[in-house]
Design a protein around this motif. Structure first.
Motif, PDB file in Angstrom:
ATOM      1  N   SER A 160      52.270 102.021  54.158  1.00 55.59           N
ATOM      2  CA  SER A 160      51.606 101.251  55.207  1.00 55.59           C
ATOM      3  C   SER A 160      51.555 102.040  56.496  1.00 55.59           C
ATOM      4  O   SER A 160      50.540 102.049  57.193  1.00 55.59           O
ATOM      5  CB  SER A 160      52.344  99.924  55.396  1.00 55.59           C
ATOM      6  OG  SER A 160      51.777  99.195  56.443  1.00 55.59           O
ATOM      7  N   ARG A 161      52.656 102.695  56.845  1.00 49.13           N
ATOM      8  CA  ARG A 161      52.665 103.503  58.065  1.00 49.13           C
ATOM      9  C   ARG A 161      51.699 104.682  57.949  1.00 49.13           C
ATOM     10  O   ARG A 161      50.999 105.027  58.915  1.00 49.13           O
ATOM     11  CB  ARG A 161      54.080 104.023  58.321  1.00 49.13           C
ATOM     12  CG  ARG A 161      55.057 102.922  58.744  1.00 49.13           C
ATOM     13  CD  ARG A 161      56.454 103.492  58.863  1.00 49.13           C
ATOM     14  NE  ARG A 161      57.407 102.438  59.212  1.00 49.13           N
ATOM     15  CZ  ARG A 161      58.731 102.651  59.305  1.00 49.13           C
ATOM     16  NH1 ARG A 161      59.228 103.868  59.066  1.00 49.13           N
ATOM     17  NH2 ARG A 161      59.528 101.650  59.615  1.00 49.13           N
ATOM     18  N   ALA A 162      51.610 105.282  56.752  1.00 46.97           N
ATOM     19  CA  ALA A 162      50.687 106.406  56.563  1.00 46.97           C
ATOM     20  C   ALA A 162      49.235 105.951  56.734  1.00 46.97           C
ATOM     21  O   ALA A 162      48.411 106.636  57.362  1.00 46.97           O
ATOM     22  CB  ALA A 162      50.896 107.003  55.181  1.00 46.97           C
ATOM     23  N   LEU A 221      44.452 105.490  62.790  1.00 51.01           N
ATOM     24  CA  LEU A 221      44.463 105.869  64.201  1.00 51.01           C
ATOM     25  C   LEU A 221      43.905 107.277  64.387  1.00 51.01           C
ATOM     26  O   LEU A 221      43.194 107.557  65.373  1.00 51.01           O
ATOM     27  CB  LEU A 221      45.894 105.790  64.740  1.00 51.01           C
ATOM     28  CG  LEU A 221      46.481 104.369  64.823  1.00 51.01           C
ATOM     29  CD1 LEU A 221      47.945 104.422  65.277  1.00 51.01           C
ATOM     30  CD2 LEU A 221      45.675 103.507  65.784  1.00 51.01           C
ATOM     31  N   GLY A 222      44.185 108.144  63.426  1.00 52.29           N
ATOM     32  CA  GLY A 222      43.644 109.488  63.511  1.00 52.29           C
ATOM     33  C   GLY A 222      42.132 109.510  63.421  1.00 52.29           C
ATOM     34  O   GLY A 222      41.448 110.237  64.157  1.00 52.29           O
ATOM     35  N   CYS A 223      41.578 108.664  62.512  1.00 50.40           N
ATOM     36  CA  CYS A 223      40.110 108.582  62.379  1.00 50.40           C
ATOM     37  C   CYS A 223      39.475 108.046  63.649  1.00 50.40           C
ATOM     38  O   CYS A 223      38.418 108.520  64.093  1.00 50.40           O
ATOM     39  CB  CYS A 223      39.760 107.705  61.183  1.00 50.40           C
ATOM     40  SG  CYS A 223      40.176 108.424  59.582  1.00 50.40           S
ATOM     41  N   VAL A 224      40.127 107.027  64.256  1.00 47.48           N
ATOM     42  CA  VAL A 224      39.595 106.475  65.514  1.00 47.48           C
ATOM     43  C   VAL A 224      39.596 107.547  66.591  1.00 47.48           C
ATOM     44  O   VAL A 224      38.637 107.700  67.364  1.00 47.48           O
ATOM     45  CB  VAL A 224      40.414 105.248  65.944  1.00 47.48           C
ATOM     46  CG1 VAL A 224      40.002 104.799  67.343  1.00 47.48           C
ATOM     47  CG2 VAL A 224      40.231 104.110  64.950  1.00 47.48           C
TER      48      VAL A 224
END
Length: 283
Positions: free
Chosen positions: A10-12, A18-21
């Motif tokens: 879930s954290r991954a 968030l990285g994609c955003v």
């Protein structure tokens, strides 16, 4: 252990999201000179299969819409083709009826057949003309081909017509050359015989050949003289030394009639044979 693995996954996923955003925000903030080549590269590599699939989907959708349109046009054409012969036939009959009216000149009422009890048994039918249009009982009803019947009862806007196929129908008749006289009546009361006529009361010594045209004689003052009734097709019976009865093929089949002319006051107008001969329907 499984619970910890789920939390790690879930954290991954959250970090990946968030990285994609972040990458999206960074890409949107890039100048056009940098963003356009990157976008073009992505379309030609990573997004190429998806773009090709989208193109195929749009082509299939357009083909489906075109197919539906073609099927609808084909169905419409097939439906129109089904009714075309009937429309042409009715158009020809209406033109013939208009020509008959022009030759009669006066003393007639045009009418449309409104109702037949059964399509295969139109012994009587209702027409769209009555007292208001000047129709009277016992008026003769004709089509461009010849005699249809007589008016039985008259209402304000409609009339009941008894066709020649009715068991009680009778008409004074003669051969076209005036050599033979008799009474025309229905040949039968049921089955195929009901659509034939017979000429009764012909003297035994008088022979009527097949193909002889039989017309109304005008005797009795009910029907005008010279309206085609039918053509002789054979001998129905004979009384030895007394009389013969001949079978007639009718000039008009009541089931085929959609419009008629009702003759009023024409019994004193003389011979109407020339009126029907001009229509091209009389043999």
């Amino acid at each position: 252990m499984p619970l910890g693995a789920d939390r790690y996954a879930s954290r991954a996923d959250t970090l990946l999201f968030l990285g994609c955003v972040g990458l999206s925000v960074a890409a949107m903030s890039l100048p056009d000179t940098w963003s356009d080549p990157i976008a073009q590269g992505l379309r030609q590599t990573v997004l190429a299969p998806f773009l090709a699939l989208q193109q195929q989907t749009e082509l299939l959708s357009a083909a489906r819409a075109h197919y539906d349109a073609v099927v609808a046009q084909r169905d419409s054409a097939a439906l129109a083709a089904t009714f075309l012969p009937e429309l042409r036939s009715e158009n020809v009959r209406l033109r013939s009826l208009m020509g008959l009216g022009a030759r009669l000149g006066w003393g007639y009422v045009p009418a449309e057949v409104l109702h037949q009890p059964e399509p295969t048994n139109p012994l009587t039918f209702i027409v769209s003309a009555g007292k208001k249009q000047g129709v009277k009982p016992l008026a003769t009803v004709v089509s461009p081909e010849g005699l249809v019947g007589i008016v039985s009862t008259v209402d304000q806007q409609t009339s009941l017509v008894v066709t020649w196929a009715h068991p009680e129908f009778r008409a004074s008749a003669m051969a076209a050359d005036g050599s033979v006289y008799g009474i025309v009546a229905p040949h039968g009361t049921e089955g195929p015989r009901v659509w034939l006529l017979e000429l009764e009361g012909v003297a035994y010594r008088q022979l009527v050949s097949n193909g002889t045209l039989i017309l109304t004689s005008g005797l009795g003052g009910v029907m005008p003289r010279g309206i085609p009734i039918g053509v002789v097709t054979g001998v129905a019976g004979e009384a030895e030394g007394w009389e013969r009865t001949y079978v007639l093929r009718p000039a008009v089949h009541p089931a085929a009639v959609t419009h008629v002319m009702i003759l009023n006051g024409t019994a004193t107008r003389g011979d109407l044979r020339s009126v029907f001969e001009a229509s091209g329907e009389v043999p």
